[in-house]
Design a protein around this motif. Structure first.
Motif: not given
Length: 294
Positions: A158, A160-162, A164-165, A197-199, A202-203
């Motif tokens: 989770f 990368p999504a966090i 990005s957020f 903003r792209s997970s 960033t991942g």
């Protein structure tokens, strides 16, 4: 052509193509005269080809410029365990598929480290290397510890999504200035904001950091035989400016030719802040070496 992020905003998308090499699908941009010496540009962690959007057209007046997205970045597919050697081998496979041999390899930040590994391993035989704010030595603080930190983040699916957020909750110009010491253009900052903003992106950046090994990069310095130009912004907050001075000293100590230029008033993204000055220094360096006509 298929864009996995929003490709409408990609600078110079008319230069873009997708190429499969070494089992990996690359996004790569190519421009400049067909018969000109090839200049490979390698961006740093978290960036894409966009980082060279202003510098590349200036260099393309003299070179055949090749600019890939690194594995897991932008529109290039991710790879397992993207450490220095696997990434360098993947880029070498791309160059082989394209049928080009770079006369000069230029890398920014981690891209400079990839350039050193490419040359040190004999995967390419450039006439010269150019390092922009090169992350070429272990350094104190987070810079030395970041592979372990990134690995801890990377194993949490989770994160990368966090990450990005959270970038959406901060002022990107202020965030970039704190990270890098640079004040990039509004267009460049907007592109970084879209990427962060792209997970997936960033991942990919976290994966690269998690599998990086600065000790491998440091050891590669002794195997560099070609001339090296090191340009480094004096306001760099990402990689200590003294890094390039130390690398220049080590290269000359090993018998290689090395030239270091401090770039006053510029940060880690110095080539984005002052592309004309960088283009002048790079082309002058190429002319001194005979890569370009005097």
């Amino acid at each position: 052509m298929r864009w996995d992020i929003d490709g409408r905003h990609v600078p110079h998308r008319e230069w873009s193509r997708f190429v499969t090499a070494g089992g990996l699908k690359f996004h790569v941009q190519i421009t400049g005269p067909d018969a000109a010496p090839v200049l490979l540009l390698i961006h740093g962690t978290g960036a894409t080809t966009h980082s060279f959007a202003d510098l590349a057209p200036l260099l393309a007046q003299h070179f055949r410029v090749v600019i890939p997205d690194l594995p897991g970045h932008g529109f290039t597919a991710k790879m397992n365990a993207p450490g220095p050697d696997p990434v360098a081998k993947a880029l070498a496979a791309l160059l082989g598929e394209l049928g080009v041999q770079p006369a000069i390899v230029l890398g920014h930040s981690v891209g400079a480290a990839v350039a050193f590994v490419l040359a040190a391993r004999g995967l390419v035989q450039p006439q010269a290397i150019v390092a922009l704010g090169g992350a070429l030595l272990p350094f104190d603080g987070v810079g030395k510890a970041y592979p372990g930190i990134a690995k801890a983040l990377f194993v949490n699916p989770f994160m990368p999504a966090i990450f990005s957020f959270t970038t959406r909750l901060q002022s990107m110009p202020d965030l970039m200035a704190r990270w890098t010491g640079s004040r990039s253009s509004r267009e460049q900052i907007a592109h970084y904001e879209r990427l962060f903003r792209s997970s997936a992106h960033t991942g990919g950046a976290l994966a690269l950091m998690a599998h990086w090994d600065l000790d491998i990069i440091e050891r590669s310095i002794a195997d560099i035989k070609c001339p090296v130009l090191l340009l480094h912004g004096e306001r760099d907050k990402t990689v200590p400016p003294d890094t390039s001075r130390k690398v220049a000293q080590r290269l000359t100590g090993h018998g290689a030719s090395a030239v270091h230029h401090a770039m006053p008033g510029l940060g880690h993204l110095a080539h984005e802040e002052a592309p004309e000055r960088h283009a002048e220094l790079i082309t002058a360096f190429a002319r001194e070496l005979g890569v370009l006509p005097a």
